[in-house]
Scaffold this active site. Sequence first.
Site, PDB file in Angstrom:
ATOM      1  CE  LYS A 273      72.511  57.145  48.929  1.00 46.41           C
ATOM      2  NZ  LYS A 273      71.862  56.352  48.477  1.00 46.41           N
TER       3      LYS A 273
ATOM      4  CD  GLU B 191      73.811  52.899  43.222  1.00 43.33           C
ATOM      5  OE1 GLU B 191      74.628  53.147  43.806  1.00 43.33           O
ATOM      6  OE2 GLU B 191      73.040  52.549  43.899  1.00 43.33           O
TER       7      GLU B 191
END
Length: 427
Positions: free
Chosen positions: A243, A227
């Site tokens: 997410k 990420e």
Amino acid sequence: MLSAPLTVPLSSLPSDFRARALRWAAGFAHCAYLEPNNLVYPQGPFEHILGVADDAPNAPRTLDELRPWLRRATASAPALGFLTYDVKNEIEALTSQNVSGLEWPQLHFFSPQTWFYWRQHEVELHGHTAGVLEAILATEVPVVSTPSVPALVPRMPKADYLRAVEAVREDILNGEVYELNLCQEFYAENVTLDPVDVFLRLNAASPAPFAGFFRHHHHVLLCASPERFLARRGPAIFSQPIKGTIRRGTTPTEDEHQRQTLLQDEKERAENLMIVDLVRNDLARVAQTGSVQVPELFGLYPFRHVWQMISTVQAELRPQVDLVDVLRATFPMGSMTGAPKIRAMQLIEHYEQTRRGLYSGSIGCVWPNGDFDFNVVIRSLQYRQDTGYLSFQVGSAITYDSVPEREYEECLLKARAILDVLGAAIG
């Protein structure tokens, strides 16, 4: 005295040059290695950089100290550093009182005395380069046996975690938050391991676009993060919250089924959208009016063990905005807190039983022209060589639709690569 930069064709170096360079670099008190693993990623992965220093005089420890330090330190070299989750306490009226076996400094950057920049077919050596290449080529990469690590102990027993999820669902029902990222720590004490070897094993087992190795004296981070937190290129800034997670399939057919399942999962899409809205609002605080955009929503990207749902938020920064301004507006990454962010962080402090340290913080690089790139520290091991304290943390986003057992299983899925590398289990 600085030497002239050297450019060395990769074809002239041994195939294990990166491993040798990292083992050589890990002998310094300050070592930062950013590894993109040649992966394709929207807006590109990390630049491939390694920097070292024997010391870091006057290193910043707060955001207030960071701005003037960067002006001095980045005249001719990149600055390499980290921000722990506890930097939140400098930005908002928050505290961190939970137990910590790690105790990183809140924030740390250093200016490398020697640094490497890998390009497609060559590697550049900058700074103090005299004798460095020879020293690295003389460095052996030892054959190290599989780590022997005792069972890792959950700081939060499973029953307590399940109760915490139910309590967060009640908070959501009462309007306290819309979503909360609840994390838990697994740890072992008096562990002896070879950090470089474990990082190389982790990186091979779970190659990630924002991987990294960071040493600060006795503290070591071994990171396999997928990420990105923030990157700046000229006036453009972008953030890429993750997410949504599901395991990979064992066959092409099953893998495609898993991808479609994640794509159609309303809960995961809702989680992603809430964090995208949070990031949009954060960036709007430092962006040109009307410039915040979402060029990709719910993008699905495959990694070794999981599919991830990734969105990209980008904007044009206002004139004179610098890294510290951006951090004050956006840190920590919304994917690691929940929404609304401040109330979520207050509840995180209440429900979690350990301080996060560098987990859900960030490591990265600031270039002399003001561009920067920082990851979100997840899928990572934190280790203290002086005490033998070994820790990793995992979490998931809790919404009202969360099923406690499923959230616990997601945590274990995210821990899989780390446990496999350590040859360890959860006790």
